[in-house]
Design a protein around this motif. Structure first.
Motif, PDB file in Angstrom:
ATOM      1  N   ASP A 121       0.813  -1.222   0.000  1.00  0.00           N
ATOM      2  CA  ASP A 121       0.000   0.000   0.000  1.00  0.00           C
ATOM      3  C   ASP A 121       0.843   1.267   0.000  1.00  0.00           C
ATOM      4  N   GLY A 122       2.171   1.125  -0.110  1.00  0.00           N
ATOM      5  CA  GLY A 122       3.052   2.288  -0.143  1.00  0.00           C
ATOM      6  C   GLY A 122       3.545   2.740   1.208  1.00  0.00           C
ATOM      7  N   SER A 123       3.017   2.206   2.273  1.00  0.00           N
ATOM      8  CA  SER A 123       3.448   2.605   3.611  1.00  0.00           C
ATOM      9  C   SER A 123       4.801   1.981   3.941  1.00  0.00           C
ATOM     10  N   GLU A 124       5.507   2.603   4.890  1.00  0.00           N
ATOM     11  CA  GLU A 124       6.817   2.125   5.316  1.00  0.00           C
ATOM     12  C   GLU A 124       6.732   1.639   6.755  1.00  0.00           C
ATOM     13  N   LEU A 125       7.475   0.578   7.029  1.00  0.00           N
ATOM     14  CA  LEU A 125       7.446  -0.018   8.357  1.00  0.00           C
ATOM     15  C   LEU A 125       8.861  -0.433   8.736  1.00  0.00           C
TER      16      LEU A 125
END
Length: 738
Positions: free
Chosen positions: A243-247
């Motif tokens: 989804d394009g999020s960074e973790l």
């Protein structure tokens, strides 16, 4: 970043591996025993580390001498751990620049490093860093002096760099290698983060993606914990998700991320070291959703010349784009039809046999699933009989049905009430042949309706006719705070596209029971609208297409319902119910004025159907337990003959009776009882064109329960009768006799 080649460290790859690998058994014992002062180390086998770099060697061997440590005394071996053991035993004599001879420096030369400098043109500058636990230690860096064949020790801090004097002395001229050792004087534990020559080399990222299931939804897991930094320590892992999020994940892994939306593209990880260097690894993942598909067939058995409705129901679809459907009608593995996004098809089984109709659903990403059903077809008896085609799905509640003919082809319209109020759908379906054996897929004409469902013995609030060469539908709808009559006309002659609904009458309030009918009056469409709690009105369009409508005219002030509209001798006329059955005919051809007093046709009748029989108006109706027919004595309906009772049933009748001409003779189809010999859909045919004699009632279709048998009998091509009905209150069916 690529792996370092064996025997060649470039400027960006002259590194020493982190001192972090644990080994087992004999290696651990050998490594620790050699640290005791006074012991002479046993020769150890040379170990080459194959993952990377292969030219990096380590040793925890030490030898106490009085004038330096000879490099030839050290045999490389893999240490047991990445920590410096607490110094034990005697000290290690060392040579320190500026202090010849023994220095009394105590500690353990716990690690020996060999660096390949082939191809390296930079300065010989060492950088290092220690992670320390306990008391800060005093460190020394030892370099093998190949010119003097001895060790030279340089005091150093936990983090720092060193450019040794006369660097050529410390490079083996034959192999272009440097031998370095580390000495800790007093720390409880110290771990070497990195020791290198040259610039910082970014970590080597390794990304592994685990997708445990074939299709969505699924838990996604990303592993980068096998990444390594050959000249230091990895400081962080940052993953980029679908989804394009960074973790961020300190341990280099994230597990069990719930993914429900389809995705085809990269996921990645950025691995960074303590020096600010970073590298990225990515993998292309194809996360797709293939919904389970449920194939529903209208029949599981029947005689040849059997028309079967096949519908593919995707279970819990996720894609915004609809899937594609292919059909193998006999189950031989060859898909006979690609219907595109159309999930409903019809197929005629002409020959007997056992078949396995199969549907293949393919989602937009190209992945597919199939579902199969069993179908047994017996030989045709060869006798004329009623043949049924289920037009609506088994999950629909299609209690509102009507039909007409378009260019000799039967067409059926119905409302699906299975959804909540405000979400009903109006469907239209056109046959491919005059007998109605094969059909086109149903088409949604309008949705977001709230058409009232039928109660027992109530006429259908839907009527379909041909209006200026195109099919048109009138139906009742319960709007947000009122009730209305809608007029919808197709954009073409075959009903493949439809115009937006027009409101032609607003009852002004939300009424429980509302009724409408449609007829062509003097060339233009006209409607009646009635409600027991409202006025009974007539409204005629100002043009043949029904684009604009004239003023509403009141037929009856209050209390009328179930109207049936017909053109009688050039004027509009209605039969309706108001406790009894009445008949009225307008005073003019346009229906602008209506008489005050109606004709009473029957004191106990209900559910009238007004049609023209032998040039005169006639009405079919029921009295609860009797099916009746009454013809007028003249063409205007000024006088009426006696009521004929055609059929009696102590259990009553289950729905509205429809009157039509079949082969020039009147016929009536009607809903029978829920049980007994009068169960299901019945019909009567007259013995002559006037309806003076009638046959006995005959069964048309006998499902377990026939509720709200709103039916229309029509003369089809060749004179065969056809009926559209709502069987069991749920399915829109077409029945044809041949």
């Amino acid at each position: 970043m690529s792996n370092l080649p064996c025997g060649n460290l470039t400027v960006m790859a002259l590194l020493l591996l982190l001192f972090c690998g644990a080994c087992s058994g004999a290696s651990e014992t050998a490594g620790l025993a050699a640290a005791k002062g006074g012991d002479t180390p046993r020769p150890q086998p040379s170990l080459s580390l194959t993952s990377p770099p292969s030219e990096l060697l380590r040793s925890s061997s030490t030898t106490p001498v009085t004038h330096g440590v000879r490099g030839s005394d050290f045999d490389p071996e893999l240490p047991s751990s990445g920590v410096i053991p607490k110094p034990e035993g005697k000290g290690l004599a060392s040579f320190i620049p500026g202090q010849p001879g023994a220095s009394g420096l105590k500690g353990a030369a716990y690690a020996l490093y060999q660096l390949n400098l082939q191809g390296y043109a930079g300065e010989l500058i060492f950088d290092w860093s220690f992670n320390i636990e306990g008391t800060p230690a005093g460190f020394s860096l030892g370099l093998a002096d190949f010119a003097a064949d001895r060790w030279v020790w340089f005091p150093c801090e936990a983090n720092g760099s060193l450019s040794p004097p006369d660097p050529a002395r410390f490079i083996d001229p034959s192999s272009q290698r440097v031998l370095a050792a580390v000495l800790s004087s007093s720390a409880d534990e110290a771990e070497l983060s990195y020791l290198r020559v040259g610039e910082n080399v970014p970590p080597v990222p390794i990304l592994t993606v685990i997708t445990p299931f074939e299709s969505l939804p699924m838990p996604l897991s990303l592993f980068a914990n096998y990444s390594y930094d050959v000249d230091g320590e990895i400081a962080s892992y940052v993953f980029t998700l679908p989804d394009g999020s960074e973790l961020s994940a300190a341990e280099g892994m994230i597990t069990g991320i719930g993914i429900s939306e389809p995705y085809n593209g990269p996921v990645s990880v950025v691995v960074s070291d303590l020096e600010g260097g970073s590298s990225t690894a990515s993998e292309i993942v194809d996360l797709y959703y293939v919904p389970e598909v449920d194939l529903q067939i209208s029949e599981s058995s029947g005689m040849a010349d059997l028309t079967v409705r096949l519908e593919a129901l995707p279970l819990d679809p996720v894609h915004s784009s609809p899937p594609l459907f292919e059909w193998d009608f006999d189950g031989d593995g060859v898909f006979d039809l690609n219907s595109g996004t159309q999930s409903v098809v019809f197929h005629v089984y002409d020959t007997p046999g056992d078949f396995q109709p199969t549907v293949r659903l393919t989602e937009p990403g190209g992945h597919s699933r199939t579902d199969t059903r069993a179908l047994s077809v017996s030989a045709d008896s060869g006798e004329a009989r009623w043949r049924r085609v289920a037009l609506s799905g088994k999950d629909e509640w299609a209690s509102t049905v009507d039909m007409t003919l378009l260019g000799g082809l039967p067409a059926v319209a119905w409302v699906d009430h299975r959804r909540d109020a405000g979400e009903h759908r109006l469907y239209f379906c056109l046959a491919k042949d005059a007998q109605g054996r094969d059909w086109n897929p149903p088409l949604i004409v309008a949705d977001k309706l709230s058409t009232p469902a039928l109660a027992m013995n109530l006429r259908s609030p839907l009527r379909m006719l041909l209006v200026d060469g195109k099919p048109a539908i009138v139906l009742c709808n319960k709007a947000e705070s009122s009730s209305e009559t809608l007029f919808i006309r197709a954009s073409d002659a075959l009903g493949t596209a439809w115009d937006s609904p027009q409101q032609v009458w607003d009852f002004g309030e939300d009424l429980e029971y509302i009724y409408s009918d449609l007829c062509i009056i003097n060339g233009n469409p006209a409607i009646t609208a009635a409600a027991p709690a409202g006025d009974f009105v007539f409204r005629r369009a100002l043009d043949a297409q029904g684009s604009s409508w004239g003023d509403a005219k009141t037929i009856h002030a209050y209390g009328a319902y179930q109207p049936s509209l017909c053109d009688v001798d050039g004027r509009p006329a209605v039969a309706y119910e108001e406790l009894d059955i009445y008949y009225k005919r307008a005073d003019d051809a346009s229906g602008d004025t209506w008489p005050i007093l109606p004709n009473l046709l029957d004191a106990d009748g209900k559910c009238p159907c007004l049609r023209i029989v032998d040039g005169r108006p006639a009405v079919a109706f029921d009295r609860g337990e009797e099916l009746c027919f009454i013809p007028a004595a003249d063409s205007a309906g000024s006088n009426w003959d006696s009521v004929q009772v055609l059929h009696q049933s102590s259990l009553g009748f289950g729905g509205f009776a429809d009157l039509a001409l079949i082969d020039g003779k009147p016929a009536i189809s009607y809903g029978g009882t829920s049980q007994g010999e009068d169960r299901g859909l019945l019909w009567h045919t007259a013995g002559d064109g006037s309806g003076t004699t009638w046959s006995q009632s005959a069964p048309v279709y006998q499902p377990h329960w026939l509720s709200y048998a709103q039916s229309v009998g029509l003369e089809l091509s060749g004179g065969e009768p056809g009926i559209a009905c709502s069987s069991q209150g749920f399915s829109a069916d077409f029945l044809v006799y041949y």
